[in-house]
Write an enzyme that holds these catalytic residues in place. Structure first.
Site, PDB file in Angstrom:
ATOM      1  N   ASP A 470       0.830  -1.207   0.000  1.00  0.00           N
ATOM      2  CA  ASP A 470       0.000   0.000   0.000  1.00  0.00           C
ATOM      3  C   ASP A 470       0.865   1.257   0.000  1.00  0.00           C
ATOM      4  O   ASP A 470       2.075   1.208   0.255  1.00  0.00           O
ATOM      5  CB  ASP A 470      -0.892  -0.051   1.256  1.00  0.00           C
ATOM      6  CG  ASP A 470      -2.189   0.724   1.111  1.00  0.00           C
ATOM      7  OD1 ASP A 470      -2.320   1.499   0.144  1.00  0.00           O
ATOM      8  OD2 ASP A 470      -3.057   0.556   1.982  1.00  0.00           O
ATOM      9  N   ASP A 540     -10.344   1.900  -3.675  1.00  0.00           N
ATOM     10  CA  ASP A 540     -10.931   1.624  -2.360  1.00  0.00           C
ATOM     11  C   ASP A 540     -12.446   1.582  -2.439  1.00  0.00           C
ATOM     12  O   ASP A 540     -13.097   1.156  -1.483  1.00  0.00           O
ATOM     13  CB  ASP A 540     -10.518   2.709  -1.359  1.00  0.00           C
ATOM     14  CG  ASP A 540      -9.209   2.374  -0.682  1.00  0.00           C
ATOM     15  OD1 ASP A 540      -8.730   1.236  -0.843  1.00  0.00           O
ATOM     16  OD2 ASP A 540      -8.662   3.253   0.006  1.00  0.00           O
TER      17      ASP A 540
HETATM   18  C1  DGJ Z   1      -5.866   1.791   1.772  1.00  0.00           C
HETATM   19  C2  DGJ Z   1      -6.153   0.553   0.990  1.00  0.00           C
HETATM   20  O1  DGJ Z   1      -6.567   0.856  -0.282  1.00  0.00           O
HETATM   21  C3  DGJ Z   1      -7.182  -0.260   1.767  1.00  0.00           C
HETATM   22  O2  DGJ Z   1      -7.588  -1.363   1.003  1.00  0.00           O
HETATM   23  C4  DGJ Z   1      -6.557  -0.679   3.047  1.00  0.00           C
HETATM   24  O3  DGJ Z   1      -5.479  -1.527   2.800  1.00  0.00           O
HETATM   25  C5  DGJ Z   1      -6.133   0.535   3.831  1.00  0.00           C
HETATM   26  N1  DGJ Z   1      -5.315   1.431   3.050  1.00  0.00           N
HETATM   27  C6  DGJ Z   1      -5.367   0.133   5.061  1.00  0.00           C
HETATM   28  O4  DGJ Z   1      -4.837   1.210   5.723  1.00  0.00           O
END
Ligand code: DGJ
Length: 740
Positions: A470, A540
């Site tokens: 990430d 997301d």
């Molecule tokens: C952003 C990601 O896109 C989410 O899927 C998740 O992993 C969160 N960060 C975790 O902090």
């Protein structure tokens, strides 16, 4: 496939069965551009397509000269590909042909790049230009693949003099097109609504998309296309420009007063300056230019196959990707080992293959305010460490995956206490926080070394099969303490080189691990990272309706094998919308499929439905992940209320099409779905998912691929059918029956 250099005409012609790219060394030695389009006959000269013999660019002279790698300051007022500041402060260049050579295959460029795997699949033309006054050499690289309608370009700038030079702009490619009757397609958006397709007519002056955030960004993607106003999915011209890069980029089109257009793509020159010491060279990222005169479908297909087969690499490139369940939306930071194993146990019963432990397993991370950088397991939550939970998950018959965010540091962390200078920032100014965190200065080799060491020991400590990498904030206060004042313009690019270096080292050290890139969803969904991680978290936003627009836009440049797509709980955590479980799956099937919910909270009926979804996806996984994708109807068609798209197996004997209706409309007229990519000579049995029923009103016999594509298939009226209601999906499964 050939790259032909006609010495008499000073012309070069890159030609395969699909495209030609032609240029010419003009009488004064400049590299002129003649043509990029459908394949032209070889052995001929095409000098008449360009202008020569007059280089003044006076306003009265009319049609401007088309150039391969233009520079400014001598009357060409269009955007330059290259700007180099010389010892006297001047930036004027005069690049003339010195030599050229044709190389088999495709040389590595020291950056993430497309590659060749078998002899004879590509050739590369290297043209060397020089400016003796500046003591500057520029090598232009053009790779032509035998079977792809693409030309891959980059440039290498070399200081052959005795004093330093400053590269202020170095584009990967510049293309002059002889008219401006084009529309520009961009993939634009924001967090949770990435890569929405925008399409607007070119107008006089400059129009661009760019990032200056230190990542390719949620807001714009390093992909643009020129299309005619009449170009559709299956007809018309399209020229794509895609940059294999994950940092600040610029993609810009300018329509100049005589109605020609120039497109350039490369590292964003804003806040960029690269000091080139004597003897040093600067290599640009590569740009992939694709051409289609048969519509956007073929343009996208060219990118899909190139990026899937010759940009992605490693053990997972061609392997079917597992169906995952990720605990993020199930638990957020609130979990312990028992809870994780409980989730994984139900996931196993549903047929899921890999369990991903997301954020919150390290330091004291009970929320997003702490611990990034402290990659030691939180024994309060996981007393037996990652190893214990991973082994328990493996014992269930699932594989285990782990989230990490290597490039980040929380102020509340031991790492920050030990190395406050490792966070990006200007010592005399406060740092701007975003999501309560700072960015590590990846241009510092000691930071990359530290991360490689600490993350290697995490990955080596347990049976980890998958990593979700990430990156949740972009750069502010760009500055590095390792460079002197006059070299700060190098920081953003050096930072990305550090990111690539860490990706390279970790993926080499752990070749069996499937890496998935992520950046707060799709904030760094670009070809640069595809070279290391063959798939990325697309957004997301897991809402099925929102995902239609996101996956539609993403598909312009990226294959389904790159797009992770998960089913989540309702009400959706990003939009609050309640959509049917079947619709959520029907959208997510068109990607690398998984779940993002707590299966222990599902009813028995929902579990049964999910088990059916997982089984269906596994049955057709090869087609979904590696088949040919076709867009049929999308956000710019009609009122944008309906989408349809499909995937077709390589042998065209199987296909799955999705039709999605956002809002239900009363009293609708008849509608049809026109399938694409089928074999017109084959007959297909059409079944409706999930029960494989025959669509209402259809005869129970197979239908020809020709009629399914040309006349289409009536979509059931929503007056009485399962399509009644908002947010409905229909999946058609088409299977060829053996010819009688
Ligand atoms: C952003 C990601 O896109 C989410 O899927 C998740 O992993 C969160 N960060 C975790 O902090």
């Amino acid at each position: 496939m050939t790259i032909e250099w006609n010495a008499d005409a000073s012309e070069f012609h890159l030609r395969n069965g699909q495209i030609s790219y032609i240029g010419r060394i003009l009488d004064n030695g400049w590299a002129g551009h003649l043509y990029f389009g459908p394949a032209l006959t070889d052995g001929r000269t095409y000098a008449h397509l360009g202008r020569d013999g007059f280089y003044g660019f006076s306003n009265r002279l009319g049609e401007p000269i088309a150039l391969e790698y233009p520079t400014g300051g001598s009357g060409d007022y269009r955007p330059p590909a290259l700007v180099v500041e010389q010892a006297d402060g001047s930036t004027v260049l005069d690049l003339r042909h010195r030599s050229h050579r044709i190389l088999p295959g495709k040389p590595a460029i020291g950056l993430p790049a497309t590659y060749t795997e078998v002899g004879g699949e590509a050739e590369t033309l290297e043209i060397t230009l020089e400016d003796p006054i500046a003591a500057l050499e520029v090598q232009l690289l053009y790779t032509l693949y035998r079977d792809r309608p693409v030309v891959v370009r980059s440039a290498r700038v070399v200081n052959r003099g005795k004093t330093p030079l400053i590269v202020r702009t170095a584009m990967s490619a510049s293309l002059d097109v002889p008219d401006a009757e084009w529309q520009l397609i961009t993939l634009s958006g924001e967090w949770a609504r990435e890569r929405h397709v925008e399409r607007h007519a070119l107008r006089p002056g400059k129009q661009s998309v760019a990032s200056n955030r230190g990542a390719s960004s949620h807001q714009q993607n390093p992909f643009v296309a020129l299309v005619r106003s009449t170009t559709t999915e299956d007809a018309g011209e399209a020229i794509g420009f895609s940059l294999v890069y994950s940092g600040n980029f610029l993609a810009e089109a300018e329509v100049e007063p005589y109605g020609t257009a120039r497109v350039r793509i490369g590292i964003n020159p804003e806040a960029f300056a690269w000091l080139l010491d004597p003897g040093a060279e600067f290599q640009t990222p590569e740009a992939v230019l694709a051409y289609s005169n048969t519509g956007l479908d073929d343009l996208s297909a060219a990118y899909h196959s190139l990026y899937r087969e010759r940009l992605a690499r490693g053990a997972w490139r061609d392997r079917p990707r597992p169906v995952v369940l990720n605990n993020w939306e199930a638990t957020y930071f609130d979990f312990d080992e028992d809870k994780l194993v409980e989730i994984a146990t139900v996931a196993r019963d549903l047929g899921i293959e890999l369990f991903v432990l997301d954020d919150g397993w390290f330091g004291h991370r009970d929320d997003d305010t702490t611990s990034l950088g402290d990659w030691q397991v939180d024994r309060r939550k996981l007393p037996g460490g990652i190893e214990s939970v991973a082994r328990k998950v493996e014992a269930l018959g699932l594989r285990f995956g782990l989230w990490m965010e290597p490039e980040m540091i929380s102020r509340a962390s031991q790492l920050y206490a030990d190395h406050p200078d490792w966070a990006v920032g200007i010592p005399s100014r406060p740092r701007t926080e975003s999501r309560n965190q700072y960015v590590l200065d990846m241009s510092k080799p000691e930071v990359v070394d530290y991360l490689f060491g600490v993350l290697s020991s995490v990955l080596g400590s347990a049976p980890i099969s998958y990593v979700k990498w990430d990156m949740n904030r972009t750069i502010t206060e760009p500055f590095t303490t390792t460079l002197p004042a006059w070299r700060q313009g190098e920081f953003m690019h050096r930072h990305i080189l550090g990111v690539y270096s860490l990706y390279d080292r970790l993926t080499r050290a752990f070749p069996g691990i499937l890496f998935e890139s992520c950046a707060g969803g799709g904030g760094r969904f670009d070809p640069g990272l595809l070279a290391f991680a063959p798939q990325g978290w697309t957004s997301d936003d897991t809402d099925a309706v929102e995902r239609l627009a996101i996956q539609w836009g993403t598909s312009f440049a990226y294959p389904l094998s790159a797009m992770a797509a998960h089913v989540s709980a309702v009400p959706n955590h990003q939009t609050g919308r309640i959509t049917p479980l079947a619709t959520r799956a029907a959208v997510a099937f068109f990607g690398v499929f998984g779940y993002e919910l707590d299966p222990t909270k599902l009813s028995a009926e929902e579990r049964a439905e999910i088990a059916g979804q997982v089984a269906f996806y596994k049955r057709w996984r090869d087609v979904f992940q590696f088949g040919r994708f076709h867009r049929i109807r999308g956000p710019l068609d009609g009122d944008g209320n309906e989408y349809s798209w499909m995937v077709v197996s390589d042998d065209r004997r199987a296909a799955i099409a999705g039709h999605f209706q956002i809002l239900s409309r009363p009293n609708p007229g008849p509608r049809r779905i026109h399938f694409r990519g089928l074999d017109p000579k084959l007959s297909y049995r059409v079944g409706i998912w999930p029960d494989n029923s025959t669509p209402a009103g259809l005869p129970p016999r197979p239908l020809g691929g020709d009629v399914l594509m040309s006349a289409g298939l009536a979509i059931e009226s929503n007056r009485t059918s399962a399509l009644q209601g908002d947010f409905r999906a229909r999946l058609y499964v088409l299977e060829a029956v053996s010819p009688d």
